[in-house]
Design a protein around this motif. Structure first.
Motif, PDB file in Angstrom:
ATOM      1  N   PHE A  50       0.845  -1.194   0.000  1.00 24.41           N
ATOM      2  CA  PHE A  50       0.000   0.000   0.000  1.00 24.41           C
ATOM      3  C   PHE A  50       0.881   1.245   0.000  1.00 24.41           C
ATOM      4  O   PHE A  50       2.041   1.211   0.421  1.00 24.41           O
ATOM      5  CB  PHE A  50      -0.915   0.026   1.233  1.00 24.41           C
ATOM      6  CG  PHE A  50      -2.013  -1.015   1.198  1.00 24.41           C
ATOM      7  CD1 PHE A  50      -2.463  -1.551   0.003  1.00 24.41           C
ATOM      8  CD2 PHE A  50      -2.613  -1.449   2.379  1.00 24.41           C
ATOM      9  CE1 PHE A  50      -3.477  -2.502  -0.025  1.00 24.41           C
ATOM     10  CE2 PHE A  50      -3.625  -2.393   2.368  1.00 24.41           C
ATOM     11  CZ  PHE A  50      -4.056  -2.925   1.163  1.00 24.41           C
ATOM     12  N   ILE A  51       0.298   2.356  -0.450  1.00 23.17           N
ATOM     13  CA  ILE A  51       1.093   3.574  -0.637  1.00 23.17           C
ATOM     14  C   ILE A  51       0.540   4.706   0.230  1.00 23.17           C
ATOM     15  O   ILE A  51      -0.638   5.036   0.149  1.00 23.17           O
ATOM     16  CB  ILE A  51       1.067   4.014  -2.118  1.00 23.17           C
ATOM     17  CG1 ILE A  51       1.386   2.837  -3.049  1.00 23.17           C
ATOM     18  CG2 ILE A  51       2.053   5.151  -2.358  1.00 23.17           C
ATOM     19  CD1 ILE A  51       1.143   3.130  -4.524  1.00 23.17           C
ATOM     20  N   GLN A  60      -3.788   2.982  -7.374  1.00 24.86           N
ATOM     21  CA  GLN A  60      -3.455   1.579  -7.110  1.00 24.86           C
ATOM     22  C   GLN A  60      -4.704   0.740  -6.820  1.00 24.86           C
ATOM     23  O   GLN A  60      -4.802  -0.399  -7.252  1.00 24.86           O
ATOM     24  CB  GLN A  60      -2.513   1.505  -5.902  1.00 24.86           C
ATOM     25  CG  GLN A  60      -2.073   0.086  -5.533  1.00 24.86           C
ATOM     26  CD  GLN A  60      -1.274   0.054  -4.231  1.00 24.86           C
ATOM     27  OE1 GLN A  60      -1.625   0.706  -3.249  1.00 24.86           O
ATOM     28  NE2 GLN A  60      -0.181  -0.695  -4.235  1.00 24.86           N
ATOM     29  N   LEU A  61      -5.667   1.306  -6.075  1.00 25.42           N
ATOM     30  CA  LEU A  61      -6.748   0.483  -5.537  1.00 25.42           C
ATOM     31  C   LEU A  61      -8.160   0.796  -6.041  1.00 25.42           C
ATOM     32  O   LEU A  61      -9.024  -0.071  -6.011  1.00 25.42           O
ATOM     33  CB  LEU A  61      -6.758   0.598  -4.000  1.00 25.42           C
ATOM     34  CG  LEU A  61      -5.543   0.029  -3.258  1.00 25.42           C
ATOM     35  CD1 LEU A  61      -5.584   0.451  -1.786  1.00 25.42           C
ATOM     36  CD2 LEU A  61      -5.487  -1.485  -3.365  1.00 25.42           C
ATOM     37  N   ALA A  62      -8.406   2.019  -6.469  1.00 27.99           N
ATOM     38  CA  ALA A  62      -9.801   2.402  -6.721  1.00 27.99           C
ATOM     39  C   ALA A  62     -10.384   1.735  -7.966  1.00 27.99           C
ATOM     40  O   ALA A  62      -9.666   1.342  -8.884  1.00 27.99           O
ATOM     41  CB  ALA A  62      -9.917   3.917  -6.840  1.00 27.99           C
ATOM     42  N   PHE A 201      -7.360   5.625   4.788  1.00 29.60           N
ATOM     43  CA  PHE A 201      -8.062   5.590   3.496  1.00 29.60           C
ATOM     44  C   PHE A 201      -7.171   5.075   2.367  1.00 29.60           C
ATOM     45  O   PHE A 201      -7.647   4.871   1.260  1.00 29.60           O
ATOM     46  CB  PHE A 201      -8.544   6.996   3.099  1.00 29.60           C
ATOM     47  CG  PHE A 201      -9.776   7.470   3.809  1.00 29.60           C
ATOM     48  CD1 PHE A 201     -10.407   6.712   4.774  1.00 29.60           C
ATOM     49  CD2 PHE A 201     -10.333   8.706   3.484  1.00 29.60           C
ATOM     50  CE1 PHE A 201     -11.553   7.161   5.410  1.00 29.60           C
ATOM     51  CE2 PHE A 201     -11.478   9.169   4.115  1.00 29.60           C
ATOM     52  CZ  PHE A 201     -12.087   8.405   5.074  1.00 29.60           C
ATOM     53  N   GLN A 202      -5.883   4.922   2.647  1.00 29.43           N
ATOM     54  CA  GLN A 202      -4.975   4.458   1.602  1.00 29.43           C
ATOM     55  C   GLN A 202      -4.563   3.008   1.836  1.00 29.43           C
ATOM     56  O   GLN A 202      -3.664   2.497   1.173  1.00 29.43           O
ATOM     57  CB  GLN A 202      -3.742   5.368   1.553  1.00 29.43           C
ATOM     58  CG  GLN A 202      -4.012   6.717   0.857  1.00 29.43           C
ATOM     59  CD  GLN A 202      -4.988   7.597   1.609  1.00 29.43           C
ATOM     60  OE1 GLN A 202      -4.885   7.734   2.831  1.00 29.43           O
ATOM     61  NE2 GLN A 202      -5.946   8.183   0.899  1.00 29.43           N
TER      62      GLN A 202
ATOM     63  N   SER B 163       4.097   8.821   6.115  1.00 30.35           N
ATOM     64  CA  SER B 163       4.543   8.761   7.513  1.00 30.35           C
ATOM     65  C   SER B 163       4.902   7.351   7.968  1.00 30.35           C
ATOM     66  O   SER B 163       5.474   7.167   9.034  1.00 30.35           O
ATOM     67  CB  SER B 163       3.474   9.364   8.446  1.00 30.35           C
ATOM     68  OG  SER B 163       2.478   8.408   8.748  1.00 30.35           O
ATOM     69  N   PHE B 164       4.601   6.360   7.128  1.00 26.39           N
ATOM     70  CA  PHE B 164       4.867   4.964   7.497  1.00 26.39           C
ATOM     71  C   PHE B 164       6.350   4.744   7.813  1.00 26.39           C
ATOM     72  O   PHE B 164       6.703   4.135   8.826  1.00 26.39           O
ATOM     73  CB  PHE B 164       4.425   4.035   6.356  1.00 26.39           C
ATOM     74  CG  PHE B 164       4.815   2.603   6.550  1.00 26.39           C
ATOM     75  CD1 PHE B 164       4.113   1.793   7.428  1.00 26.39           C
ATOM     76  CD2 PHE B 164       5.878   2.054   5.847  1.00 26.39           C
ATOM     77  CE1 PHE B 164       4.460   0.463   7.601  1.00 26.39           C
ATOM     78  CE2 PHE B 164       6.239   0.727   6.020  1.00 26.39           C
ATOM     79  CZ  PHE B 164       5.530  -0.072   6.897  1.00 26.39           C
ATOM     80  N   SER B 165       7.217   5.275   6.937  1.00 29.20           N
ATOM     81  CA  SER B 165       8.655   5.013   7.104  1.00 29.20           C
ATOM     82  C   SER B 165       9.190   5.607   8.403  1.00 29.20           C
ATOM     83  O   SER B 165      10.248   5.229   8.871  1.00 29.20           O
ATOM     84  CB  SER B 165       9.441   5.569   5.917  1.00 29.20           C
ATOM     85  OG  SER B 165       9.360   6.978   5.925  1.00 29.20           O
ATOM     86  N   GLN B 166       8.422   6.552   8.958  1.00 35.03           N
ATOM     87  CA  GLN B 166       8.867   7.144  10.215  1.00 35.03           C
ATOM     88  C   GLN B 166       8.106   6.582  11.414  1.00 35.03           C
ATOM     89  O   GLN B 166       8.141   7.140  12.515  1.00 35.03           O
ATOM     90  CB  GLN B 166       8.695   8.658  10.152  1.00 35.03           C
ATOM     91  CG  GLN B 166       9.529   9.256   9.035  1.00 35.03           C
ATOM     92  CD  GLN B 166       9.167  10.698   8.794  1.00 35.03           C
ATOM     93  OE1 GLN B 166       9.544  11.562   9.554  1.00 35.03           O
ATOM     94  NE2 GLN B 166       8.392  10.938   7.748  1.00 35.03           N
TER      95      GLN B 166
END
Ligand SMILES: Cc1cc2nc3c(=O)[nH]c(=O)nc-3n(C[C@H](O)[C@H](O)[C@H](O)COP(=O)(O)OP(=O)(O)OC[C@H]3O[C@@H](n4cnc5c(N)ncnc54)[C@H](O)[C@@H]3O)c2cc1C
Ligand code: SF4
Lengths: 523, 180
Positions: A50-51, A60-62, A201-202, B163-166
C-alpha cells in the motif's frame, strides 16, 4: 493452502467480490467445510505494498472503470464519471475503509413502522430485527476486533478528536468518544496495534485495521477450502431451463472469457456492480435481469446523507496525524422528527491530506475564498456527517443505453437526487457541526458537499414479500433459490450508521443458512 | 520538452543581464527572453516546447490568479502549467485551446494584455467572465492535481505526507495539541 478448483466443478459456491460481504462469506463457508471459489475483478495487493500517498493509492486500488451519473446530486456535476469511491482489489473497499463499526439501532430495522410513510420515499421494514442480528453483530465485532467491544480498549484520541470532544462538551453532547473501530488498539489476532500513521483511506500498511485481505481471506485459504482468483471480472451469471443458476462467465487476467460452474452463486460486488451484473445477465427466461420479478433490482440506491464540516482555528491542529476517523458524536443519531426530518445522523472526525482536500473541499471552487482556506490546512479540524437517507425508486443503477466496457457489457449509470428529508438532515448537521467548532473558537467553518459515494447501499433490497424487494431475510433471491446477494445492496434501509459491521454480520448469518441448506440438500 | 530549471544566479540559459534589464517592467515578475520564461529573483526558468513563451508566462500568472497562495513561489505554478505544454506538443487541439484562450484573455485585458493588469482583483474579473469556458476549466481542473500534488509544495502548507517510514505519528505528535 489455497485449493484450486476446476472450472467444471459444479459443487462449489462461487462468490463474486472479496470485500466486506464476499470476503467474510468466503471464510465463513470455508470454515464450515464448504468449497468456495471467489472471483475478484481486481488484483491482489498485499498490505506491505500500500502507498502512503492519496492519488497514488487511489490509482493503485480504486475502481476506475467508466461509469456515468445522472440526477440532481452535485457529484454528477463535479465528478461525472466517479459516482463512487470504492475499490477494485482483493479485500474490496475494506482496504480503503476507515474502520468505524457501529450496530444499527432497533428502530432502524422498522422505518416504515416507526417513521410512517414519507412522501416520495420507498420506505420498508427489514424482514429481520435487531434481536435477530445481535448474535451476529457480536461475532462480527469479535472477528473484526472492534474497539469498546469484547473488552478491547478504545483508541487514543488524536488532535482532531480532541477538538471534536471539546466542542461536543460545549454543546452539551453526551455520547462522544473515540469510536467503535475495527482497528487494533493493541496487538490482537496476529495483527499489530495502530501506529497513528493517518493513511487509513490508503490501506493500512501495518495491518492494524481490519480488512478481509489479510484476515478472512488467508484464514479461509488456510482451510484448503477456498480459492481466490484475482483479476477475474464476472460479466454474466448463467442459468438452466429450470431457472436455477449454474455458473458464471468471467474475463480472466488476459481478458479471455472463462466459464466457472457452481452449485450456488453469491453476488458481492458492492451496490453498483451487483445490480449491474444481475441486469446484464438478462435472458429469454428472465428478460428484466436475474432475480428481478419485483422490478426492484438497481432501485432504492442509497449513499447515506453525507457532507463534511471543516473549520480553521487560530492555532495549529495537524488533523491528518493519526486515525482518519478518530472519534464520533452519537447524540444526533436518534429518531426525533422535531428536528424537521426522520431518522438521525452521526458526526465522525475526518481528515484528508492536502491533495484530497484541494480536490474535495469545494470542487470547482477557485480564487482567494478557496485558497485562503487551504493556506490554513495545518490549522484545520474536520468531521464527516453520516445519516440515514431515504430510499427512492428513481435513485437507481441502470444499464447505459450506449456505452460498453471492454468486455462489451453495458456500463452502469448511477442516478441520485436528494430527498427533501436528506436535505433537511444535512442542513441540520451542517449547522450543528459548525456550532460545535465555533464553540471551540473556529475562525472560519466550511460546510463541504458530499464526496463520491463511499457507502453504496440498497440496490437489491431485502424484503418479507417478493413483490417489494429482491432478496429474503437470508440474502437469498426471492426468485432463484441458489442465487444470493451478500453485500450492502441487501440493505432495506440505510440507518444512520456506517454499514460495514452490518454487512459482515449479515454475511456470517448468511453463511450459516447456506451451509445448513446445503447439508439438508435443499440447495 | 519543456524544462523548469534552477538557474545559477545571474547566469541562466539564454539570459544576459541586458535582456533581464530590458524585460523587467515595473510590476513584472516573470521575464520572457528568447524561448524561455525566467524568474530573475527566484532563479528558475521554464522553456516551453510547444507553446509560445509569452503564452506560458501569461498562463503562469493566470494559474496564480486561479489558486493564489502568496507563500507559494511561481516555480510551482510553472510546474503545474508545464503539463499544458507537454499536451500541446502531442495534441494540436490542446495547443489551439491554450493559445486561443490566452489570446482571448489578452484581448479582453486591452492594451498591455493580461499580465499588464496590475491588480489581482481586476484580473480575477476577467477570469470570472471566462469561467465557464473549456479553456478556463482545463487550466483550473488540471491544477487540482498539477499544483497540489507536488510533494515539494506540501511542507509549505504544513502537510507532512508519507509517515509509514517514520513509524507513524504515535510518538510524533498525533495528540500534541496544547492550546485547547
Ligand atoms: C474511504 C472510505 C472509507 C470508508 N469508511 C468506512 C467506515 O469507517 N465504516 C464503514 O462501515 N464503512 C466504511 N466504508 C464503506 C465500506 O468500505 C463498504 O461499505 C464495504 O467495503 C462494502 O462492502 P461490499 O462487500 O459491499 O463491497 P466491497 O468491499 O466494495 O467489495 C466489492 C468487491 O467486488 C469486486 N467486484 C465488483 N464487481 C465484480 C465483478 N463483476 N466480478 C468480480 N469482482 C467484482 C470489487 O472489485 C470489490 O473488490 C468506507 C469506504 C471508503 C471508500
Ligand atoms: S492510523 Fe492506524 S489504522 Fe490508520 S492506517 Fe495508520 S496504523 Fe493503520
Amino acid at each position: 493452502m489455497p485449493a484450486p478448483y476446476a472450472l467444471t466443478d459444479d459443487s462449489v459456491v462461487v462468490i463474486i467480490g472479496s470485500g466486506a460481504g464476499g470476503g467474510t462469506l468466503a471464510n465463513e463457508l470455508a470454515q464450515k467445510g464448504v468449497d468456495v471459489v471467489v472471483l475478484e475483478a481486481g488484483p491482489r495487493i498485499e498490505y506491505e505494498d500500500f502507498i502512503n500517498d492519496e492519488w497514488d493509492s487511489f490509482g493503485q486500488l480504486a475502481w476506475l472503470d467508466n461509469r456515468t451519473t445522472s440526477g440532481d446530486w452535485r457529484v454528477s456535476k463535479d465528478f461525472p464519471n466517479l459516482p463512487a469511491w470504492i475499490v477494485k482489489a482483493v479485500g474490496g473497499t475494506t482496504t480503503h475503509w476507515a474502520g468505524a463499526s457501529l450496530r444499527f439501532q432497533e428502530h432502524e430495522f422498522k422505518t416504515l413502522t416507526n417513521y410512517g410513510p414519507v412522501e416520495g420515499a420507498n420506505l420498508l421494514d427489514w424482514p429481520i430485527t435487531l434481536a435477530d442480528l445481535e448474535p451476529y453483530y457480536a461475532k462480527a465485532e469479535d472477528k473484526m476486533g472492534v474497539t469498546r467491544t469484547n473488552g478491547i480498549e478504545g483508541l487514543p484520541g488524536n488532535n482532531n478528536f480532541k477538538i471534536l470532544k471539546a466542542g461536543a462538551d460545549k454543546l452539551g453532547y453526551k455520547d462522544c468518544h473515540t469510536g467503535n473501530m475495527a482497528i487494533n488498539s493493541d496487538f490482537r489476532d496476529d495483527r499489530m496495534g495502530c501506529q497513528q500513521t493517518g493513511f487509513c483511506f490508503q490501506g493500512c500498511k501495518w495491518g492494524a485495521k481490519w480488512s478481509t485481505l489479510y484476515t478472512e481471506i488467508p484464514k479461509g485459504e488456510a482451510t484448503g477450502k477456498l480459492e481466490v482468483r484475482p483479476d477475474s471480472h464476472v460479466i454474466k451469471i448463467e442459468h438452466d431451463d429450470t431457472g436455477k443458476v449454474t455458473g458464471v462467465v468471467y474475463a480472466d487476467k488476459d481478458g479471455n472469457l472463462q466459464q466457472q460452474k457452481a452449485r450456488i452463486v453469491a453476488v458481492a460486488g458492492n451496490s453498483i456492480e451487483s445490480p449491474r451484473l444481475l441486469l446484464n445477465s438478462a435472458s429469454s427466461k428472465y428478460p428484466d435481469g436475474l432475480a428481478n420479478s419485483s422490478g426492484q433490482v438497481g432501485k432504492n440506491y442509497m449513499r447515506h446523507t453525507t457532507g463534511s464540516v471543516y473549520a480553521v482555528f487560530e492555532q495549529p491542529v495537524h488533523f491528518y496525524r493519526g486515525t482518519t476517523m478518530a472519534g464520533i458524536v452519537r447524540d444526533e443519531a436518534r429518531h426525533d422528527p422535531s428536528r424537521g426530518f426522520v431518522g438521525g445522523y452521526e458526526l465522525e472526525t475526518l481528515a484528508l491530506g492536502l491533495p484530497f482536500m484541494a480536490a474535495f473541499l469545494n470542487p470547482g471552487g477557485w480564487g482567494r475564498s478557496f485558497t485562503s482556506a487551504l493556506d490554513k490546512y495545518d490549522h484545520m479540524a474536520g468531521m464527516w456527517i453520516v445519516g440515514e437517507d431515504m430510499p427512492q425508486e428513481k435513485n437507481r443503477i441502470t444499464l447505459h443505453a450506449e456505452l460498453k466496457d471492454k468486455y462489451g457489457m453495458p456500463i452502469p449509470d448511477v442516478a441520485f437526487t436528494d430527498h427533501p428529508n436528506d436535505t433537511a438532515m444535512r442542513n441540520h448537521a451542517y449547522s450543528q457541526g459548525m456550532a460545535l467548532y465555533d464553540a471551540v473558537g473556529a475562525t472560519r467553518t466550511f460546510p463541504t458537499p458530499p464526496y463520491p459515494s463511499t457507502h453504496n447501499l440498497g440496490t437489491n433490497r431485502m424484503s418479507e414479500s417478493p413483490e417489494d424487494g429482491v432478496v429474503n431475510q437470508w440474502g437469498q433471491t426471492h426468485d432463484i433459490a441458489n442465487l444470493f446477494v451478500s453485500d450492502g445492496s441487501q440493505f432495506t434501509t440505510g440507518a444512520a450508521e456506517n454499514p460495514t459491521l452490518t454487512i459482515v454480520a449479515l454475511a456470517i448469518r448468511q453463511a450459516e443458512h447456506i451451509a445448513n441448506e446445503m447439508s439438508s440438500g435443499t440447495i | 520538452m519543456v524544462t523548469v530549471y534552477q538557474r545559477e544566479p545571474g547566469r541562466g540559459p539564454g539570459l544576459s543581464r541586458r535582456a533581464l534589464l530590458k524585460g523587467s517592467g515595473a510590476a513584472l515578475v516573470l521575464v520572457v527572453t528568447g524561448s524561455a520564461v525566467i524568474s530573475p529573483q527566484q532563479a528558475w526558468g521554464v522553456e516551453p516546447a510547444a507553446l509560445n513563451p509569452e503564452t506560458m508566462a501569461t498562463l503562469i500568472q493566470m494559474a496564480r490568479d486561479v489558486y493564489p497562495h502568496d507563500h507559494v513561489a511561481d516555480r510551482f505554478y510553472a510546474i503545474a502549467m508545464k503539463d499544458h505544454d507537454t499536451k500541446a506538443g502531442s495534441e494540436a487541439a490542446h495547443k489551439a485551446l491554450i493559445e486561443a484562450g490566452i489570446a482571448d484573455l489578452d484581448q479582453r485585458a486591452g492594451e498591455g494584455g493580461y499580465r499588464g493588469v496590475g491588480w489581482e482583483e481586476d484580473r480575477v474579473k476577467l477570469l470570472q467572465d471566462i469561467e465557464a469556458t473549456p479553456f478556463f476549466q482545463a487550466v483550473r481542473g488540471g491544477m487540482v492535481v498539477g499544483l497540489y500534488n507536488q510533494k515539494d509544495l506540501w511542507p509549505l502548507f504544513g502537510y507532512e505526507g508519507e509517515s509509514f517510514s517514520q513509524g507513524g505519528y504515535l510518538t510524533r505528535g498525533f495528540d500534541d495539541i496544547e492550546w485547547l
